[in-house]
Design a protein around this motif. Structure first.
Motif, PDB file in Angstrom:
ATOM      1  N   HIS A 111       7.101   4.875   7.902  1.00 53.02           N
ATOM      2  CA  HIS A 111       6.658   5.643   6.738  1.00 53.02           C
ATOM      3  C   HIS A 111       7.637   6.762   6.436  1.00 53.02           C
ATOM      4  CE1 HIS A 111       3.125   3.550   5.827  1.00 53.02           C
ATOM      5  NE2 HIS A 111       2.359   4.017   6.790  1.00 53.02           N
TER       6      HIS A 111
ATOM      7  N   LYS B 219       0.820  -1.208   0.000  1.00 57.38           N
ATOM      8  CA  LYS B 219       0.000   0.000   0.000  1.00 57.38           C
ATOM      9  C   LYS B 219       0.856   1.261   0.000  1.00 57.38           C
ATOM     10  CE  LYS B 219      -2.184  -1.398   3.721  1.00 57.38           C
ATOM     11  NZ  LYS B 219      -1.714  -2.787   3.756  1.00 57.38           N
ATOM     12  N   THR B 220       2.035   1.167   0.659  1.00 60.48           N
ATOM     13  CA  THR B 220       2.825   2.378   0.859  1.00 60.48           C
ATOM     14  C   THR B 220       3.240   3.014  -0.465  1.00 60.48           C
ATOM     15  OG1 THR B 220       3.733   1.073   2.669  1.00 60.48           O
ATOM     16  CG2 THR B 220       4.590   3.286   2.394  1.00 60.48           C
TER      17      THR B 220
ATOM     18  N   ASP C  93      -2.984   6.066   7.635  1.00 59.68           N
ATOM     19  CA  ASP C  93      -2.731   4.623   7.593  1.00 59.68           C
ATOM     20  C   ASP C  93      -3.437   3.946   8.759  1.00 59.68           C
ATOM     21  OD1 ASP C  93      -1.793   2.273   6.649  1.00 59.68           O
ATOM     22  OD2 ASP C  93       0.298   2.601   7.185  1.00 59.68           O
TER      23      ASP C  93
END
Ligand code: ADP
Ligand code: MG
Length: 698
Positions: free
Chosen positions: A339, A308-309, A403
């Motif tokens: 992140h 997803k990142t 997130d």
């Protein structure tokens, strides 16, 4: 004064006997109008028509007995109690009261007739009923019991007893018979199509069931009378969320971000891998949303490790490319740090400054970070909730990425949007979750969001083989760790405790690390837990990522933390105590490389039935959606979504798991009502969701 008026508009204190005190208690049950009372459904029913001879009572039976007092006494002691011995000629029974008035002793005179309803439990000498419902002397008239002998038992609150509630519901039912009092809001054609009874008939059956009514079906919700109410309630919630979403979309103008540009191209080229087809598809959906002047509200669901990142980074680049800032928010420091590392690693080479804001920064550091956010130098800012404090001013915020959003409710989401609002412009919002939300739940809980799913893992991942092992076989598990590390792999050893104490958990992990160091002297053992300083934690994690630590002993802080492809073995101690979602998250830390990985769920015997079920599910499947669905079934939606959201999901009659099969029809009906009977929409929402518009209040 209320004649001919709707029961929705009629407050409860208009009923006889309801004063301010009682009204306040009813309010605790979320009952404000007479209509609310009608929608307050029984938990179960008691059969009070049949008197059971004491001699034939079975332990744990709920029953009505009719007997005479033989003896009553108050026994003093640490907890004084009133004991009343009664007999009906077939046997003796004890009535037991812990809460009583002195005068009650005198009421239970020898020879007095008592009708008592309660649960017969094994006692000292005879079966015992604790705090039974008692009627002394010759029986009074009881309307509800008279009709069928079936008496409803309602959810209640302190200071409000069943007799009062029953009396009020009966009064409400009588009022409902008056013309205009209770409008049936579902069109008759629809009702007959779906096999639903009319509203009033359904309520009558539920509150005053006729003899022979299918009580078990009413209680388990399969009976048409309950299905009808649950359906109507789900429909009302759906309509309410849809309307909210419509309003938000109508208001929210957002910057139109570019779809492509040189930064995006350079970023794609710099990636060491190709995006999966699922990532490409979701990226395209995001690009389309971001290019529109309507503020995006999109939830991206993707299992742990689905990547997803990088999709989020692409979205951020579209903002940067268009001259807008992006805020990336994570729920924990650790995840936020990861992140930050990822985004810096990817974006710094493109000349993009990535800012960092957390609650734990020093004053100087914080000030300079805030300055970079305020003057727009930091094009992307990563952080925890600290990002949305008063003092943080963005120069031009165009996109918010959140997130792990299952920890945030509708209200938090809306608050976030308002925080970013300036000059009538709102930032786009991208929400990512690694806990897949079953479709049925997403429809209701997240009706205000569009949903994209990354339903494919990057190539080369092999599913994690999972076993459950009793803690008595700890030695074998240790050998497994030894062997894996001898082959150059790395392993996690996760310590969990029941207590929500970071300190105790940290101590347990430290002790485990010490013991493992002794028995595995050839291994380099590391330790991380929530009590470590950030820098220390990060240093250990980094050493593990570089392969300088073989075995990482950790608390559940690693749940959402690290991404180390060479780690292929995960041991989870006391796995039976963790929920499915958490186990799935933890297990997702391995199986990230090409090597076959495994996960050992260690448990303390004996396993409870629930524990066994959970571990079994983990062994059976690696599919996050499947696990989420089973988790939802086991725990119910409130628990599943976290306590903060339970308020939003408290239904009067519906149950999202039980009634999930109704949802597709609910959606279709909502469209149809909006088209064919728009005038019924508002009254429906008022009836079930309340005129308070819970969803709209932020
Ligand atoms: P999650 O969806 O759990 O947040 P991440 O974004 O952390 O997953 O990605 C997990 C790992 O997979 C990272 O190391 C990331 O770089 C890698 N990854 C992401 N997309 C791909 C891809 N298409 N091919 C190969 N590896 C990928
Ligand atoms: Mg992630």
């Amino acid at each position: 004064m209320y004649a001919g008026k709707s029961l929705a508009a009629r407050p409860l204190n208009s009923l006889r006997g309801v004063g301010p005190r009682l009204a306040e208690r009813l309010a605790r049950l979320r009952l404000a109008s007479v209509q609310d009372l009608l929608l307050h459904l029984p938990l179960r029913y008691e059969d009070r028509g049949t008197v059971v001879p004491i001699g034939s009572l079975r332990p744990d039976q709920h029953a009505l007995i009719d007997a005479q007092v033989e003896l009553a006494e108050v026994v003093r002691g640490r907890r004084p109690r009133l004991l009343v011995r009664v007999s009906d000629g077939t046997g003796q029974l004890t009535l037991l009261f812990f809460h009583f008035y002195a005068s009650q002793l005198n009421q239970f005179k020898r020879g007095t007739r008592v009708r008592a309803f309660g649960e017969a439990r094994p006692g000292m000498a005879t079966l015992t009923m604790t705090h039974p419902d008692c009627q002394l002397g010759e029986p009074e008239r009881d309307d509800a019991a008279e009709e069928s002998g079936l008496v409803p038992v309602y959810p209640t609150t302190e200071g409000l007893n069943q007799t009062q509630l029953r009396r009020l519901v009966r009064a409400a039912l009588a009022l409902a018979e008056e013309p205009g009092a209770l409008t049936d809001l579902l069109p008759p054609e629809l009702q007959s199509e779906l096999g639903f009874p009319p509203l009033l008939a359904a309520l009558r059956q539920i509150h005053a069931p006729p003899p022979g009514a299918l009580l078990s079906a009413i209680i388990d919700g399969s009976h048409p009378v309950v299905r009808r109410l649950a359906f109507e309630e789900l429909l009302a919630h759906h309509l309410s969320l849809q309307r909210l979403r419509q309003q938000l979309q109508d208001q929210a103008r957002a910057p139109e971000l570019v779809t492509d540009g040189p930064l995006l191209d350079r970023f794609r080229v710099s990636l060491p891998f190709r995006l999966t087809a699922a990532q490409e598809r979701v990226d395209a959906e995001l690009a389309r949303d971001l290019a529109s002047p309507r503020a995006m509200q999109r939830l991206v669901q993707g299992d742990v490790g689905s990547g997803k990142t990088v999709v989020a980074a692409l979205a951020a680049l579209r903002a940067v490319e268009s001259g807008w800032q992006t805020a990336v928010m994570a729920p924990t420091e650790l995840l936020a740090e990861q992140h930050y590392r990822n985004f810096s690693h990817w974006l710094a080479p493109l000349g993009i400054e990535v800012g960092w804001l957390s609650g734990r920064m020093g004053v100087r550091q914080r000030e300079s970070a805030l300055a970079a956010v305020a003057d727009g130098r930091a094009a992307v800012v990563v952080g925890t909730h600290a990002l949305f404090q008063e003092s943080v001013q963005f120069q031009r915020l165009g996109l918010v990425i959140v997130d792990e959003q299952h920890r945030f409710g509708v209200h938090q989401r809306l608050a976030l949007r308002e925080k970013g609002e300036r000059d009538g412009m709102q930032p786009h919002q991208l929400i990512m979750t690694a806990t897949p939300i079953p479709r049925t739940l997403a429809m209701t809980a997240y009706a205000d969001l569009d949903v994209s799913v990354i339903d494919e893992l990057p190539p080369g991942r092999t599913p994690v083989a999972t076993v459950a092992v009793s803690s008595s076989r700890r030695q074998e598990v240790i050998e497994r760790v030894r062997n894996a590390c001898a082959e150059g792999r790395q392993a996690y050893w996760v310590c969990t405790l029941i207590e929500e104490s970071e300190l105790l958990e940290a101590q347990a992990a430290a002790a485990t690390a010490e013991r493992l160091t002794e028995v595995l002297p050839e291994l380099r053992v590391g330790l991380v837990h929530g009590r470590l300083k950030n820098a220390d934690k990060e240093a250990v994690m980094a050493a593990f990522a570089r392969g300088e630590i073989d075995l990482l002993v950790a608390t559940t802080v690693i749940e959402v933390g690290v991404d180390v492809p060479n780690a292929s073995l995960m041991i989870i101690e006391n796995a039976e105590r963790l929920g499915l979602a958490q186990l799935h998250q933890l297990r997702g830390r391995v199986g990230r490389g090409a090597v076959a990985s495994s996960c050992v769920l260690m448990y303390q015997p004996p396993l409870s039935a629930h524990g066994k079920l959970r571990l079994g599910i983990m062994r059976e499947t690696n599919d996050g959606f499947e696990i989420a669905q089973r988790d939802l079934e086991l725990r119910g939606p409130g628990e599943f979504l976290g306590t903060r959201q339970t308020g939003e999901l408290r239904y009067r009659t519906a149950d999202l798991v039980r009634d999930a099969h109704l949802l597709p029809q609910v959606q279709r009906t909502a469209q149809r009502l909006l088209r064919e009977a728009p005038a019924t929409v508002q009254p429906l929402i008022d009836r079930w969701v309340g005129s308070g518009e819970r969803y709209a209040q932020v």
